[in-house]
Design a protein around this motif. Structure first.
Motif, mmCIF file in Angstrom:
data_model
loop_
_atom_site.group_PDB
_atom_site.id
_atom_site.type_symbol
_atom_site.label_atom_id
_atom_site.label_comp_id
_atom_site.label_asym_id
_atom_site.label_seq_id
_atom_site.Cartn_x
_atom_site.Cartn_y
_atom_site.Cartn_z
ATOM 1 N N GLN A 499 16.350 -10.862 -12.256
ATOM 2 C CA GLN A 499 16.664 -9.491 -11.859
ATOM 3 C C GLN A 499 15.700 -8.505 -12.501
ATOM 4 O O GLN A 499 15.290 -7.517 -11.880
ATOM 5 N N GLU A 500 15.286 -8.752 -13.752
ATOM 6 C CA GLU A 500 14.329 -7.875 -14.421
ATOM 7 C C GLU A 500 12.967 -7.912 -13.714
ATOM 8 O O GLU A 500 12.324 -6.874 -13.507
ATOM 9 N N ALA A 501 12.519 -9.101 -13.341
ATOM 10 C CA ALA A 501 11.233 -9.224 -12.654
ATOM 11 C C ALA A 501 11.272 -8.529 -11.292
ATOM 12 O O ALA A 501 10.304 -7.862 -10.887
ATOM 13 N N TYR A 502 12.402 -8.669 -10.589
ATOM 14 C CA TYR A 502 12.517 -8.033 -9.268
ATOM 15 C C TYR A 502 12.525 -6.515 -9.402
ATOM 16 O O TYR A 502 11.934 -5.798 -8.581
ATOM 17 N N GLN A 503 13.182 -6.001 -10.452
ATOM 18 C CA GLN A 503 13.183 -4.548 -10.670
ATOM 19 C C GLN A 503 11.775 -4.057 -11.013
ATOM 20 O O GLN A 503 11.384 -2.949 -10.634
ATOM 21 N N ASP A 504 11.010 -4.877 -11.707
ATOM 22 C CA ASP A 504 9.602 -4.543 -11.980
ATOM 23 C C ASP A 504 8.832 -4.311 -10.685
ATOM 24 O O ASP A 504 8.049 -3.364 -10.552
ATOM 25 N N LEU A 505 9.049 -5.210 -9.731
ATOM 26 C CA LEU A 505 8.342 -5.091 -8.454
ATOM 27 C C LEU A 505 8.753 -3.833 -7.702
ATOM 28 O O LEU A 505 7.928 -3.171 -7.059
ATOM 29 N N GLN A 506 10.056 -3.486 -7.767
ATOM 30 C CA GLN A 506 10.515 -2.262 -7.098
ATOM 31 C C GLN A 506 9.886 -1.026 -7.736
ATOM 32 O O GLN A 506 9.470 -0.087 -7.043
ATOM 33 N N ASN A 507 9.807 -1.014 -9.073
ATOM 34 C CA ASN A 507 9.177 0.127 -9.749
ATOM 35 C C ASN A 507 7.677 0.190 -9.462
ATOM 36 O O ASN A 507 7.080 1.265 -9.426
ATOM 37 N N GLY A 508 7.076 -0.974 -9.263
ATOM 38 C CA GLY A 508 5.641 -1.004 -9.003
ATOM 39 C C GLY A 508 5.255 -0.268 -7.733
ATOM 40 O O GLY A 508 4.166 0.314 -7.647
ATOM 41 N N ARG A 509 6.118 -0.256 -6.731
ATOM 42 C CA ARG A 509 5.815 0.456 -5.489
ATOM 43 C C ARG A 509 5.737 1.962 -5.734
ATOM 44 O O ARG A 509 4.893 2.659 -5.164
ATOM 45 N N ASP A 510 6.641 2.474 -6.579
ATOM 46 C CA ASP A 510 6.663 3.915 -6.824
ATOM 47 C C ASP A 510 5.596 4.352 -7.818
ATOM 48 O O ASP A 510 5.012 5.440 -7.673
ATOM 49 N N TYR A 511 5.311 3.546 -8.809
ATOM 50 C CA TYR A 511 4.414 3.954 -9.888
ATOM 51 C C TYR A 511 2.985 3.417 -9.718
ATOM 52 O O TYR A 511 2.190 3.546 -10.637
ATOM 53 N N ARG A 512 2.676 2.854 -8.578
ATOM 54 C CA ARG A 512 1.306 2.373 -8.371
ATOM 55 C C ARG A 512 0.360 3.557 -8.182
ATOM 56 O O ARG A 512 0.765 4.624 -7.711
ATOM 57 N N ASN A 513 -0.882 3.343 -8.533
ATOM 58 C CA ASN A 513 -1.913 4.367 -8.338
ATOM 59 C C ASN A 513 -2.172 4.541 -6.848
ATOM 60 O O ASN A 513 -2.467 3.593 -6.138
ATOM 61 N N ILE A 514 -2.040 5.779 -6.352
ATOM 62 C CA ILE A 514 -2.141 6.034 -4.916
ATOM 63 C C ILE A 514 -3.532 5.743 -4.387
ATOM 64 O O ILE A 514 -3.705 5.440 -3.205
ATOM 65 N N ASP A 515 -4.555 5.809 -5.245
ATOM 66 C CA ASP A 515 -5.938 5.647 -4.783
ATOM 67 C C ASP A 515 -6.554 4.340 -5.272
ATOM 68 O O ASP A 515 -7.763 4.198 -5.290
ATOM 69 N N SER A 516 -5.694 3.391 -5.650
ATOM 70 C CA SER A 516 -6.210 2.136 -6.193
ATOM 71 C C SER A 516 -6.879 1.323 -5.099
ATOM 72 O O SER A 516 -6.377 1.206 -3.983
ATOM 73 N N ALA A 517 -8.039 0.726 -5.435
ATOM 74 C CA ALA A 517 -8.776 -0.099 -4.470
ATOM 75 C C ALA A 517 -8.394 -1.568 -4.592
ATOM 76 O O ALA A 517 -8.904 -2.397 -3.842
#
Length: 747
Positions: A499-517
């Protein structure tokens, strides 16, 4: 022997083999009766019908071109030979008609109209100097501008020139080789002052006629009424002296045989063109081939009957043994049908059972995986269910979890969605080298992957494999789809860590760099950015610019604002917040009534959904740009309704003597000067000032020819402020002063 013959099984084997013999006999007999000469005769008869159809296609194409030339002669604007002036407004109208005529026939490459004593050539693709047209755009070593002029000066009928390779240039810089057929209108009886040439695209013309349907090895030679070669599919084929020996029948057909070749001659009923079809002559020694075929056929039949009898006795016992395995050895009936039915039944039952077991196993594992992700306290019952498959989920001491999401490039895209099974197999193959993989489909084309890792360094290998697959899939299997993937941190292999790993992935969508290549979001490298660039002054400037109708300037301000935040490396949710704030700020001044409020609500819902689901900065920016364009177009909608080419042309023609400044025209049409200037050049193909000068100077020339007014009076009457401006402009466009022009045309 009687007991064996009484069994249906033996008879079935013998009859089956005998049936094969009968089929072989019939096939060989047909080949024997229809010997090579007979087959060849039928093929040549079919070839004659094909050639006749090809001739009809040629006649139809030539008739279409002839009708096209007749239509061009009927178009307006046909100046007298002694009149050297050119009315460009009428020339542009003529060019538009030519473009419509050319587009109506697929194989017409271009239509060229020119006049005696004038260098101007009007084509379906624009106007040009005649010499430049054939020196630059349609270049050929033989068919030069001088060649065409000499040909047009000589008396001639409608002429179809042979297909030739032209060096064609569309931009004046690069050239490409293209096969064209030139059709020149006859001048023995002039329908108008126009000289008309039609350029045919040879590839499209021959594709329509379909020469490939002729018998293999055949060729076709097309001669015009003067026996000049128009088309030849065999460069070595020459008419030579053959035509001197041909006497056409009343059906306008003839045939000659030379060595191993047969020539068929056809004369067109439409234009007396001659078509020569060259085909290979029939094969020799037909009788010896037929006798040998008969001997082979009879020998094969005798051997096949003997072999059938031997195999019938030899295969009888194995057939009965196989039948007993399916429980039908003591029953009467068709033994082979019983064997086949039994095999099919067993295969079907096995496949169904395997599919049921596989599906049940997949669903059980998927259900257990989703329970591990739900975040609730895990019960003892769940732990008991996990025991048989615990090694499947946690094969190593540690694991990482990856998320992959796929969506079409735009909402409503008709592209077929990829199959879940195919994506699952690709992920298993891609990540299988980095560790033991378990892929689960969580709905909406979203996949969650667990990869067991024995050493902490193995996480880097998983990241590399996932990035490699993402880049390849975006170009090959999933080309055109938008992909997003994220990789969690390293976790200890236990149920509570899922559950912790899955929550990490959910947070990653919101906190990812918008301009990351990067193709994959690595959650270990995400760094929080505390603030975004949010200037109310710039937002107000953007809103005011858009309200004033300056859409392009507003888009530029929008890009600058987004670029400032992209350079800060903001997160996706921060970028989405900025876009939504700008949306509400821009939409508020445009709401005027209930209808607008309803429309705004629909726009808001669609915009927010699109921004939340965006994968990149470009998608967010494009969504906001569409809103800016929508507002800008709405502001200019009333002004654009008057942007009618006919109205503009008529207004300039009636008011050319007035001060028709660019600002005046823009105000008249309720638009901006810049928008009107761009619209005018795009619509009329020339700048507004040049067009106005040409209209004014065209009227000035008429006054110089047919009136006694002074140059200054004519300049004032045609809209110029003083005689100096009029004289300078006149000389710029015609190379001589108004006074010199009057002396040449009047004196």
């Amino acid at each position: 022997m009687n007991r064996l013959m009484a069994s249906r099984g033996l008879l079935q084997i013998f009859c089956a083999l005998l049936l094969v013999i009968v089929i072989m006999f019939i096939a060989n007999y047909i080949v024997y009766k229809n010997s090579i000469s007979g087959i060849y005769e039928k093929v040549t008869q079919n070839n004659r019908l094909v050639v006749q159809n090809i001739i009809q296609s040629f006649d139809s194409s030539f008739a279409t071109v002839n009708n096209l030339i007749f239509s061009v002669h009927g178009l307006p604007y046909d100046p007298a030979a002694e009149d050297k002036t050119i009315d460009m407004a009428k020339v542009y109208t003529l060019q538009e008609h030519l473009a419509r005529l050319a587009s109506s026939i697929d194989y017409v490459e271009d239509i060229i109209v020119f006049y005696d004593g004038q260098e101007l050539a009007v084509t379906a693709k624009g106007t040009s100097d005649f010499s430049v047209l054939f020196d630059k755009k349609y270049k050929h070593d033989t068919y030069t501008p001088n060649y065409w002029k000499m040909f047009m000066n000589a008396k001639h009928a409608l002429t179809f020139f042979p297909i030739a390779d032209f060096a064609v240039s569309t931009d004046g810089l690069t050239r490409r080789s293209q096969q064209l057929m030139v059709v020149m209108d006859g001048n023995k009886v002039r329908l108008s002052n126009k000289n008309v040439m039609v350029l045919l695209n040879a590839e499209k013309l021959l594709k329509q006629i379909d020469l490939k349907s002729m018998i293999p090895g055949a060729s076709l030679l097309v001669l015009d009424a003067n026996r000049n070669v128009v088309l030849s599919t065999d460069p070595k084929q020459e008419p030579g002296e053959l035509l001197n020996e041909v006497y056409f029948s009343p059906e306008k057909e003839a045939t000659l045989t030379r060595k191993n070749v047969e020539y068929h001659f056809y004369k067109s009923e439409y234009n007396d063109f001659i078509y020569i079809n060259k085909v290979p002559y029939q094969f020799q020694n037909i009788n010896s081939v037929g006798n040998a075929n008969y001997l082979i056929m009879m020998s094969a039949i005798i051997c096949a009957v003997l072999l059938s009898a031997f195999l019938s006795v030899y295969l009888y016992r194995p057939v009965k043994d196989i039948l007993k395995l399916f429980g039908g050895g003591q029953l009467k009936g068709n033994d082979f049908r019983k064997i086949y039915s039994g095999i099919v039944k067993v295969q079907t039952e096995n496949e169904t059972l395997k599919e049921q077991i596989r599906f049940a196993d997949q669903e059980l594992r998927r259900s257990l995986f989703l329970q591990m992700l739900d975040g609730y306290t895990h019960t003892r019952e769940l732990e008991m269910q996990l025991q048989p498959v615990y090694e499947f989920f946690f094969p190593e001491r540690q694991f990482v979890m990856a998320a992959v999401q796929i969506k079409p490039p735009v909402e409503g895209d008709s592209r077929q969605e990829p199959r879940v099974e195919a994506i699952t197999a690709m992920l298993e193959d891609a990540l299988g080298e980095a560790g033991r993989v378990a892929v689960f489909y969580t709905g909406g084309l979203q996949f969650t992957v667990m990869v067991g890792i024995s050493q902490p360094s193995g996480r880097r290998a998983v990241l590399d494999k996932l990035e490699s697959w993402m880049k390849r899939a975006a170009k090959e299997e999933l080309a055109g789809f938008v992909l997003w993937a994220g990789l969690s941190r390293l976790y200890e292999s236990k149920v509570s860590s899922c559950q912790e790993a899955y929550q990490d992935l959910q947070n990653g969508r919101d906190y990812r760099n918008i301009d990351s290549a990067c193709a994959v979001v690595d959650l270990e490298n995400i760094r929080y950015v505390p603030a975004i660039q949010f200037s109310f002054e710039k937002m107000e400037k953007l809103s005011n610019t858009l309200l004033s109708g300056k859409t392009d300037e507003a888009l530029s301000l929008l890009e600058n604002l987004f670029e400032e935040n992209a350079e800060r490396g903001v997160h996706h949710y921060q970028f989405a917040h900025l876009a939504k704030s700008l949306f509400f700020h821009l939409m508020k001044p445009n709401e005027q009534g209930a209808a607008d409020s309803k429309e705004s609500l629909q726009l808001e819902m669609a915009f927010c959904r699109r921004v939340d689901q965006a994968y990149s900065r470009a998608e967010v920016m494009e969504a906001l740009k569409e809103i800016v364009r929508f507002i800008g177009n709405k502001r200019l909608q009333e002004g654009k309704s008057k942007l009618n080419p006919e109205f503009i042309n008529q207004y300039i023609e009636l008011h050319y003597m007035e001060n028709l400044y660019l600002d005046h025209m823009a105000e008249l049409l309720n638009t901006s000067p810049k928008y009107f200037s761009n619209y005018f050049k795009k619509t009329f193909g020339v700048g507004y000032v040049d067009y106005l000068n040409k209209v004014r100077l065209s009227h000035a020339r008429e006054f110089l020819r047919h009136s006694e007014m002074s140059v200054a009076e004519i300049g004032e009457k045609t809209g110029y402020l003083n005689a100096s401006t009029f004289t300078t402009t006149f000389k710029k466009y015609y190379g001589i002063s108004p006074s010199e022009f009057r002396k040449k045309t009047v004196g």
